[in-house]
Enzyme design. Structure first.
Site, PDB file in Angstrom:
ATOM      1  N   GLY A 103     -11.968  -6.109   2.367  1.00  0.00           N
ATOM      2  CA  GLY A 103     -11.023  -5.061   2.680  1.00  0.00           C
ATOM      3  C   GLY A 103     -10.109  -5.452   3.814  1.00  0.00           C
ATOM      4  O   GLY A 103     -10.515  -5.422   4.969  1.00  0.00           O
ATOM      5  N   THR A 104      -8.866  -5.775   3.504  1.00  0.00           N
ATOM      6  CA  THR A 104      -7.939  -6.328   4.472  1.00  0.00           C
ATOM      7  C   THR A 104      -6.531  -5.854   4.156  1.00  0.00           C
ATOM      8  O   THR A 104      -6.198  -5.611   3.001  1.00  0.00           O
ATOM      9  CB  THR A 104      -7.970  -7.874   4.413  1.00  0.00           C
ATOM     10  N   VAL A 105      -5.679  -5.736   5.199  1.00  0.00           N
ATOM     11  CA  VAL A 105      -4.252  -5.484   4.978  1.00  0.00           C
ATOM     12  C   VAL A 105      -3.452  -6.619   5.601  1.00  0.00           C
ATOM     13  O   VAL A 105      -3.791  -7.133   6.667  1.00  0.00           O
ATOM     14  CB  VAL A 105      -3.801  -4.130   5.559  1.00  0.00           C
TER      15      VAL A 105
ATOM     16  N   MET B 266      -4.081 -11.258   1.167  1.00  0.00           N
ATOM     17  CA  MET B 266      -5.324 -10.670   1.665  1.00  0.00           C
ATOM     18  C   MET B 266      -6.411 -10.726   0.602  1.00  0.00           C
ATOM     19  O   MET B 266      -6.136 -10.882  -0.586  1.00  0.00           O
ATOM     20  CB  MET B 266      -5.061  -9.235   2.115  1.00  0.00           C
TER      21      MET B 266
END
Length: 540
Positions: free
Chosen positions: A359-361, A441
């Site tokens: 979970g990354t932006v 990402m």
């Protein structure tokens, strides 16, 4: 009348185009966050201000992938030089291998609970970026995020999907007293059903914390009220944080690392991030004869180079203070030649840990003055550790899961040590001039995405949008690879003949979600963001 439509269904392919602009640009995975950054540019802010505002806003409008307890990394081009900021946190002083073993984990670091939490670095990084390069008042950069947290925002499609996946993943931990408050914050209906696409959501606890951060220049997080509340909750629920852990932390300025790939310099952050994995793979590939893009032979060579780079990266990358192998050795042409010699016509099977998507932006910004930022921010897996500070909306990361419990590895857990980190911003230059920021990402997909995007751009001269849209591969473990369903059938069969264990996936969200901004010699910006996420290019 209230026109009703199916917000979940996308039956037909749509096409995105490269966006061109001159005065400024913000690209990211959530439209409202991109617009927040553009607003800052239009109010006189520079690309650094825009990046900070966008990152802060993303903690609200994309809380599934990042939050007020995240880490981050940034590459900043300004004044003709590239600067690196490491906003990753370290393990608390009391988080030892013995403490983790006492919790029941002996072979692998947990993904949930206090054992997974490291000191969050993002708020410190926002402040450090602004102190060195910002222009507008710091508090102004919080205004868009505070507005959406208080007044509400409509949830975008991919966020709605990830929100439900997060609820499902954390439900088994609902009785854990440290994780129970997460549901009071993010289970907005109280029934285990996530908000739907287009549904309005408010996050009032987040708004309260954002105001405290804005007024204190983020000092409260590490040396004030927020630090006190975090430690009190940690002590109450079996955590490891101390006031000293928070007070001693500051984001760290570092020198980026790079290799030259076919005349272009590709830049990444140094360890503890795994950006050098992408550089190692490109170093291997630049000495190989690469033909047309969409062939089995090209896919095979890319995949094999990536395998070898990961085998090294996952063995050697750690907090640089603990690494026994120098980055310069891993990126040397001589070592790349040794690794390249191992690649033949059939699939290799190096040993390494099993990658998975996280979970990354990612966001990138540019202004009309030549400043550019490549920025990435992350919880890690889903919503992170599942621990939320009650009444404040601070959702703590699970970056401690990046540590090893094998004492023979450089990444072995130790107090005040930073873990192996998967988030990596990228940057491209040519003959000392900035071309621009890029990123993809998605945890262990990230260096794989970097390699594919750079080769699409440098080797096959694809425009930024096409470079992102192109069908992707992903190495998983051993000889197992995943391919997007848009990969040509003849490539799939060629790879199977070479011994690759191929899975073709319809779901493209596991193949990374990226953005690019390139600048030409006339100062014109070309931006792109891909359809695997909700993102847009906001420009003027």
């Amino acid at each position: 009348m209230n026109f009703t439509f199916n917000a979940q269904e996308y039956k037909y392919a749509s096409r995105r185009r490269v966006v061109h602009a001159k005065r400024g640009m913000v690209c990211t995975s959530q439209p409202l966050a991109a617009q927040a950054g553009l607003t800052i540019l239009q109010q006189g802010g520079n690309a650094i201000d825009a990046a900070i505002a966008t990152a802060i806003c993303q903690t609200i409008v994309e809380p599934t992938n990042n939050g007020l307890g995240s880490d981050c990394f940034a590459l900043v081009w300004t004044g003709g030089k590239l600067h690196g900021l490491n906003g990753s946190g370290y393990a608390p002083q009391r988080l030892t291998p013995e403490a983790v073993a006492a919790s029941g984990a002996t072979e692998k670091m947990p993904l949930r609970g206090w054992e997974a939490v490291t000191v969050p670095g993002a708020p410190s990084a926002w402040a450090e970026l602004h102190k060195r390069f910002g222009r507008l008042p710091f508090a102004k950069l919080f205004e868009p995020a505070i507005y959406y947290a208080e007044q509400g925002y409509p949830v975008s499609p991919i966020v709605a999907r990830f929100w439900q996946e997060g609820i499902d993943a954390l439900t088994p931990y609902k009785d854990n007293p440290a994780i129970a408050p997460w549901f009071a914050t993010f289970d907005v209906h109280g029934n285990g059903v996530a908000p739907k696409t287009g549904e309005l959501v408010t996050l009032p606890d987040h708004a309260k914390t954002l105001r405290i951060l804005a007024d204190s220049y983020c000092e409260s997080y590490y040396r004030g009220e927020l630090a006190q509340r975090l430690v009190e909750f940690s002590d109450k629920t079996g955590g490891y944080l101390s006031l000293e852990d928070l007070a001693d932390y500051r984001a760290e300025w570092v020198e980026p690392v790079h290799i030259n790939y076919h005349g272009y310099d590709v830049w990444e952050m140094p360890p503890n991030g795994h950006g050098i994995t992408a550089l190692m793979a490109l170093n291997i590939l630049k000495g190989m004869e690469i033909g047309a893009k969409d062939t089995g032979d090209t896919f095979h060579k890319q995949i094999e180079a990536m395998k070898l780079a990961f085998a090294d990266g996952m063995h050697y990358i750690a907090d640089p203070r603990y690494m026994q192998t120098r980055v310069e050795e891993l990126l040397s042409d001589a070592y790349a030649a040794q690794r390249r010699a191992l690649i033949g016509e059939t699939a290799l099977e190096p040993t390494h840990g099993k990658p998975f998507c996280g979970g990354t932006v990612y966001l990138c910004t540019a202004d009309g003055e030549g400043n550019m930022v490549s920025f990435i921010q992350s919880n890690y897996k889903d919503f992170g550790s599942g621990i939320v500070l009650p009444g404040y909306g601070i959702n703590l990361n699970d970056r401690g899961a990046g540590f090893s419990l094998n004492p023979e590895l450089d990444d072995y857990l130790a107090p005040r040590k930073k873990p192996y980190h998967t988030i990596i911003p990228g940057f491209l230059t040519h003959e000392g001039e900035a071309v621009g920021p890029f990123g993809v990402m998605g945890a262990y997909m990230q260096p794989q995405g970097h390699v594919q995007v750079i080769m699409n751009t440098v080797d096959w001269l694809l425009n930024p949008q096409t470079a992102l849209d192109a069908p992707r591969w992903q190495w998983i473990a051993g000889k197992e690879i995943w391919l997007e369903s848009s990969v040509a059938p003849e490539i799939v069969e060629d790879l199977r003949r070479r011994g690759h264990e191929v899975r073709v996936l319809e779901d493209d969200t596991t193949f990374g979600r990226g953005e690019i901004i390139w600048r030409d010699s006339n100062g014109v910006l070309a931006g792109a963001t891909e359809p695997r996420a909700d993102g847009v290019v906001a420009a003027w």
